[in-house]
Scaffold this active site. Sequence first.
Site, PDB file in Angstrom:
ATOM      1  N   LYS A   1       0.834  -1.188   0.000  1.00  0.00           N
ATOM      2  CA  LYS A   1       0.000   0.000   0.000  1.00  0.00           C
ATOM      3  C   LYS A   1       0.886   1.262   0.000  1.00  0.00           C
ATOM      4  CE  LYS A   1       0.812   1.521   4.151  1.00  0.00           C
ATOM      5  NZ  LYS A   1       0.829   1.919   5.414  1.00  0.00           N
TER       6      LYS A   1
ATOM      7  N   HIS B   1      -1.145  -6.122   5.644  1.00  0.00           N
ATOM      8  CA  HIS B   1      -0.782  -7.092   6.680  1.00  0.00           C
ATOM      9  C   HIS B   1      -1.846  -7.197   7.763  1.00  0.00           C
ATOM     10  CE1 HIS B   1       0.717  -3.474   8.674  1.00  0.00           C
ATOM     11  NE2 HIS B   1       0.844  -4.147   9.790  1.00  0.00           N
TER      12      HIS B   1
ATOM     13  N   GLU C   1      -1.146   4.594  18.189  1.00  0.00           N
ATOM     14  CA  GLU C   1       0.220   4.088  18.357  1.00  0.00           C
ATOM     15  C   GLU C   1       1.042   5.061  19.189  1.00  0.00           C
ATOM     16  OE1 GLU C   1       1.778   1.876  14.657  1.00  0.00           O
ATOM     17  OE2 GLU C   1       0.770   3.624  13.881  1.00  0.00           O
TER      18      GLU C   1
ATOM     19  N   HIS D   1      -5.824   0.414   6.063  1.00  0.00           N
ATOM     20  CA  HIS D   1      -6.032  -0.760   6.922  1.00  0.00           C
ATOM     21  C   HIS D   1      -7.411  -0.794   7.588  1.00  0.00           C
ATOM     22  CE1 HIS D   1      -1.836  -1.725   6.454  1.00  0.00           C
ATOM     23  NE2 HIS D   1      -1.421  -0.654   7.089  1.00  0.00           N
TER      24      HIS D   1
HETATM   25  C1  BG6 Z   1       1.811   0.411   8.539  1.00  0.00           C
HETATM   26  C2  BG6 Z   1       1.840   1.919   8.632  1.00  0.00           C
HETATM   27  O1  BG6 Z   1       1.155   0.000   7.378  1.00  0.00           O
HETATM   28  O2  BG6 Z   1       1.141  -0.111   9.674  1.00  0.00           O
HETATM   29  C3  BG6 Z   1       2.562   2.338   9.874  1.00  0.00           C
HETATM   30  O3  BG6 Z   1       2.487   2.463   7.485  1.00  0.00           O
HETATM   31  C4  BG6 Z   1       1.927   1.708  11.094  1.00  0.00           C
HETATM   32  O4  BG6 Z   1       2.556   3.765  10.001  1.00  0.00           O
HETATM   33  C5  BG6 Z   1       1.790   0.199  10.898  1.00  0.00           C
HETATM   34  O5  BG6 Z   1       2.752   1.991  12.211  1.00  0.00           O
HETATM   35  C6  BG6 Z   1       0.960  -0.400  12.018  1.00  0.00           C
HETATM   36  O6  BG6 Z   1       0.928  -1.788  11.943  1.00  0.00           O
HETATM   37  P1  BG6 Z   1       1.773  -2.660  12.959  1.00  0.00           P
HETATM   38  O7  BG6 Z   1       1.416  -4.053  12.605  1.00  0.00           O
HETATM   39  O8  BG6 Z   1       3.221  -2.332  12.697  1.00  0.00           O
HETATM   40  O9  BG6 Z   1       1.345  -2.244  14.326  1.00  0.00           O
END
Ligand code: BG6
Length: 456
Positions: A132, A162, A200, A224
Amino acid sequence: MQNATTLLILGASGDLTSRLLLPAIGQLLEREPERRLMLHGAGSDAWTDRRWKQTVREAFASTESDDQFDRVADTTYTKADVTDRDALAGLLKGITGSLVIYFALPPAVTAAACAVLRDLKLPDDTVLALEKPFGGDEQGARDLNALLLQIVPENRIFRVDHFLGRSTLLNILGVRFANRLIEPVWSADHVQSVLIRYDESLALEGRARYYDKAGALIDMIQSHLLQVLAVVAMEEPVDLDEIDLRDAKSAALRATRIWDDNAVRSSRRARYTAGTIDGRKLPSYVDEDGVDPDRETETLAEIVCEVRTSRWAGVPFTLRSGKALRDKTAEIVVTFRPVRHIPDGLTGQPADGGVLRLGLSPDRIELELNINGGDDPFALRRQTLSTRIGKSTLQAYTEVLSQLLDGDVALSVRADAAEECWRIIQPVRDAWARREVPLEDYAAGSRGPADWATSH
Ligand code: BG6
């Protein structure tokens, strides 16, 4: 033993490859001893094979899969401009059998590489895997999808999200459809609101070049959280295969609009200022390297959507995500409507009829119930049943990768879904571009602007 699949990573010297892709490959090989993989990297940096092998080795070590290195030991790296015809043809030369081309590249470079790939001969069952964002808006996504289709059919295009490999997200299927306690109440008749939240504590992490153009709305909500919404809101798929599961998700997305069609009232945005997280001092977002303050990029975004189906009309789905917040809070919160009546004699009127909380990271399920008992036996109070499920976030990537290498696209974002996700957020982007929604501030390490509700 399986036949070997060649995984050709374009953008191999980039951060995504070493941080996410290679560790997941190590973990996958550990988990699937039968799998045979030839790994080739290509990137714009002048790396030697030795440097590349070192990168692969370290990445495998990060997931304690060091002993898998021997299985890909003849891995090679080529410095190449992957938008150049001869360079790309050179990378493909001699590859026989199954091929997966993984574009770990920014979208514009991916598109340019695909334009070249269109004219090259590829092994018959080649799979294209893309990261993405898929395009930059609805039309951009359409154009990219049309280009990809000129190279391989849709069932060999894997748009990687993911989040779709997260065990908790997949668990929604079991929780929703396999419980008499839940399946019949999964609708507007019983559900008051849904919150999908991914807060986050991580900040920019040196990703300004990408993030400052994306912001929280595109980086997380478009990419997502709308996929999460689709799984929560979809009708029951007949099967969990690439057709039924993705048809069901796409139908939910097609029915999704910004609440009240009013992007001004149904969206919020904010940007962090200097602060401290876990004792770590963070500068203001605008003072981070590579940030252009005039872009007014939001680091926290919230939108409210409605899924216009008979199952969901009238239920607000709030999607929220931000960076540099005090805690990592990643969850789906389904709040049930209050019951119609509570017997006289029970005291304490609950605000809702209970809450189901699915934690996305760490993975857990909680059920908040209104109960009585204890010292004051007829007073209602809240009790939470809680259990942890699954573990590491890395496994999400591993899960997706496993399916991708098998050529199973059920967990890939289908072309139409990628376009829908851009369509849904476009009114918000327009309202923000017109500055009709103020850009608020929050201190890094806080929970976000004080007046933003943190639960709904
Ligand atoms: C990514 C984003 O796709 O997903 C990031 O670009 C984000 O900014 C991340 O931190 C979050 O997913 P995970 O699995 O790393 O917590």
